[in-house]
Scaffold this active site. Sequence first.
Site, short mmCIF file in Angstrom:
data_model
loop_
_atom_site.label_atom_id
_atom_site.label_comp_id
_atom_site.label_asym_id
_atom_site.label_seq_id
_atom_site.Cartn_x
_atom_site.Cartn_y
_atom_site.Cartn_z
N TYR A 39 -46.32 25.68 12.37
CA TYR A 39 -46.69 27.02 12.84
C TYR A 39 -46.60 28.08 11.73
CZ TYR A 39 -47.41 31.14 15.53
OH TYR A 39 -47.95 32.31 15.99
N ARG A 70 -51.65 34.24 17.69
CA ARG A 70 -52.22 34.91 16.51
C ARG A 70 -53.66 34.50 16.25
NH1 ARG A 70 -48.44 37.80 12.81
NH2 ARG A 70 -46.51 37.84 13.99
N HIS A 115 -43.37 43.42 2.08
CA HIS A 115 -43.96 43.15 3.40
C HIS A 115 -44.69 44.42 3.84
CE1 HIS A 115 -43.04 41.53 7.76
NE2 HIS A 115 -44.27 41.27 7.38
N ASP A 122 -50.35 42.82 5.53
CA ASP A 122 -49.03 42.17 5.64
C ASP A 122 -48.24 42.14 4.34
OD1 ASP A 122 -47.32 40.82 7.60
OD2 ASP A 122 -47.53 39.04 6.35
N CYS A 146 -44.62 45.08 14.25
CA CYS A 146 -44.31 46.50 14.43
C CYS A 146 -45.45 47.41 13.98
CB CYS A 146 -43.03 46.87 13.70
SG CYS A 146 -41.57 46.15 14.47
N ARG A 176 -41.65 32.01 13.38
CA ARG A 176 -40.78 31.72 12.24
C ARG A 176 -39.37 31.41 12.74
NH1 ARG A 176 -39.52 35.76 9.91
NH2 ARG A 176 -40.79 37.33 10.95
N LYS A 184 -45.39 33.92 3.65
CA LYS A 184 -44.04 34.45 3.53
C LYS A 184 -43.23 33.70 2.47
CE LYS A 184 -44.90 37.69 6.17
NZ LYS A 184 -44.97 37.89 7.57
N SER A 195 -41.99 42.61 11.26
CA SER A 195 -42.96 41.77 11.95
C SER A 195 -43.26 42.31 13.35
CB SER A 195 -42.43 40.35 12.06
OG SER A 195 -42.14 39.87 10.77
P1 GTP Z 1 -46.86 40.90 11.71
O1 GTP Z 1 -48.19 40.27 11.58
O2 GTP Z 1 -45.92 40.10 12.56
O3 GTP Z 1 -46.23 41.23 10.41
O4 GTP Z 1 -47.05 42.23 12.61
P2 GTP Z 1 -47.68 43.69 12.31
O5 GTP Z 1 -46.64 44.55 11.67
O6 GTP Z 1 -48.98 43.56 11.62
O7 GTP Z 1 -47.90 44.27 13.79
P3 GTP Z 1 -49.25 44.52 14.62
O8 GTP Z 1 -50.11 45.60 14.03
O9 GTP Z 1 -49.90 43.21 14.86
O10 GTP Z 1 -48.66 45.09 15.99
C1 GTP Z 1 -47.74 44.36 16.75
C2 GTP Z 1 -47.66 44.88 18.15
O11 GTP Z 1 -47.30 46.27 18.15
C3 GTP Z 1 -48.98 44.78 18.91
O12 GTP Z 1 -48.75 44.30 20.20
C4 GTP Z 1 -49.51 46.17 18.92
O13 GTP Z 1 -50.31 46.42 20.05
C5 GTP Z 1 -48.25 47.04 18.89
N1 GTP Z 1 -48.52 48.31 18.16
C6 GTP Z 1 -49.09 48.44 16.95
N2 GTP Z 1 -49.24 49.75 16.60
C7 GTP Z 1 -48.72 50.47 17.61
C8 GTP Z 1 -48.58 51.88 17.85
O14 GTP Z 1 -48.95 52.74 17.05
N3 GTP Z 1 -47.97 52.24 19.03
C9 GTP Z 1 -47.54 51.31 19.93
N4 GTP Z 1 -46.97 51.75 21.05
N5 GTP Z 1 -47.68 49.97 19.76
C10 GTP Z 1 -48.26 49.56 18.61
C1 SPV Z 2 -44.52 37.95 10.36
O1 SPV Z 2 -43.76 37.39 11.16
O2 SPV Z 2 -44.18 38.97 9.70
C2 SPV Z 2 -45.91 37.46 10.20
C3 SPV Z 2 -46.27 36.19 10.84
O3 SPV Z 2 -46.71 38.09 9.52
S1 SPV Z 2 -45.74 34.82 9.94
O4 SPV Z 2 -46.80 34.42 9.02
O5 SPV Z 2 -45.49 33.74 10.92
O6 SPV Z 2 -44.56 35.12 9.19
MN MN Z 3 -45.77 40.03 8.70
#
Ligand code: GTP
Ligand code: SPV
Ligand code: MN
Length: 598
Positions: A202, A381, A231, A282, A255, A74, A211, A253
Amino acid sequence: MLKNTDISNRFISSWIEDIAKITQPKEIVLIDGSNEQTEALRELACSTGELIRLNTEKMPGCYLHRSNPNDVARVEDRTFICTEKREDAGSINNWMDPDECKKKLTGLYRGAMKGKTMYVIPYSMGSVGSQFAKYGIELTDSVYVVLNMLIMTRAGKDALDAIGDGDNFVRGLHATADLDESNRYIVHFPEENTIWSINSAYGGNVLLGKKCFALRIASYLGRREGWLAEHMLILEIECPSGEKKYICAAFPSACGKTNLAMLIPPSIYQKRGYKIRCLGDDIAWLRVGSDGRLWAINPENGFFGVAPGTSEKTNPNALFTVQKSTIFTNVAHNIDNNTVWWEGLTDNAPSHLTDWKGNHWDPKQYNKKDPSTFAAHPNSRFTAPTSECPCLSDKFNDPDGVPISAIIFGGRREHLTPLVYQSRSWQSGVFVGSAMASETTAAAVGKIGIVRRDPMAMRPFVGYDMGDYFTHWLDMGKKLSNPPKIFHVNWFRTDKDGRFLWPGFGENMRVLEWIIKRCNGEAEAREEAIGYLPLDNDICTDDLDIFDKSTLSELLRVDANEWLCELDEIEKFYNEIGKRMPVELYSELDCLRKRLTD
Ligand code: GTP
Ligand code: SPV
Ligand code: MN
């Protein structure tokens, strides 16, 4: 051109005509959601090289796509909220005058689809016909966008039928153009239910249901209509008693939302009868139910999840989900068996990889600290249908959604915020959300690892003034006779060597247990200035061999001096938001400062 018989709704057909006059496509195709049409589009994308068909035995229905290397996340500095009055967009959003913006972008759209097909994608956010559902139409010249929207939303004829003859749909326009970064724009006209996107291809920039609609436009509509677009993930906990509870969690994002939403409880929890199921990873739309509780749906129909770090150890459910019917973007290609790979999938990389840019990948030049040497892009992704998720809740398609017992806020903080704490009330919970901060990630273009304020994980996604947004949250609380309890978590606290103190992933169940027990009035807490924290024995550490109690005490430590510095940062941010900041949150801030200094 599109036959009139295909679309009887005059609002839609005349809008399409207007756009076609500007963008000048060679033909216009309506997306009906049929298997035949979808399959034909996949074939087309494979024939042009836009998609690579992966191993049909190991990964049936899976494809690999590589985006332009200048277009991988983004772009927040090129994202605009175009309200008539600048102050309605607020000081945190970028703003452009709607007329000026349209004039500028119309110039860029002119002839942008020459020689191309313009696809018309009618789609529903939420189950078609649900009281939560909202409809949109995206016009795009990208087959990749069409195939992703078919996974991420309920797209096709049913959505078009649901729009009927009305004018109540979000008008989305996307043109790939020439991917010129300096002319890349993601713009929103919330007062006109309209989104324009150009010069990107993208993710969040172009899958306009996500979003752009489900957060920026929907948050604006939610304020007007009395609901919230957030979110947030949504998960179901089945307790040993058989009772099911529902939790929403807002993390910025990359996290940890997808990971928490698909968590597999540690074996001691499984033995006791705990189960976790996923409703969303999400976005959540939240309404006040007639019972005075907060009810949530996930408006999406697929996952657009972060690939790196996803493994059999961290998130087996996600890994299972992406074995079928999935589009991978910017991961590495294992050319020996025509499958995919990314950092963290396995300990060692396979011997022959093509990197996310399509070049031969040399494992010898790999440096863990330098993302430019990675085989997969850090923001690579997967786009996968929710129907493939083995832990999907049977409430997923329920048009009424699920009642929420707890809201969790969280961020990526090396220091300061403890593993978990509970706010004292709805109002102090809104303060906790408003005061969130997190280290930036690869999900957006820009520096990584910088702490920035990210209230409710919505900084890039609120479609109006941030102060008004907080006021709306406070007002929602007044309408809830039985509001969810509000918590804050941090899985990312580190020791002096930079290692995570908390094991995370499935072990986060231990924190969820305390949260559920607090909601049921079954767990004690110690009261600190910032809120309620678990007593030392309240977070179960059984079976966590590499973990000692002193680590837990460190994770739950609250340092008053560090917090006082944090409050100064929060106050600066409030002042930046400006005159629409609600006084209630300033008073929360003052009271906390007093409690910390007492
Ligand atoms: P968006 O799709 O961008 O909104 O991200 P999200 O909030 O769904 O994050 P996601 O669960 O994909 O995790 C993002 C990154 O954080 C990955 O590389 C995970 O491996 C890492 N991660 C997720 N949960 C944990 C956790 O509990 N501990 C640690 N250390 N890393 C984590
Ligand atoms: C985020 O960045 O929080 C996502 C990926 O979930 S995107 O759809 O690119 O915003
Ligand atoms: Mn997201």
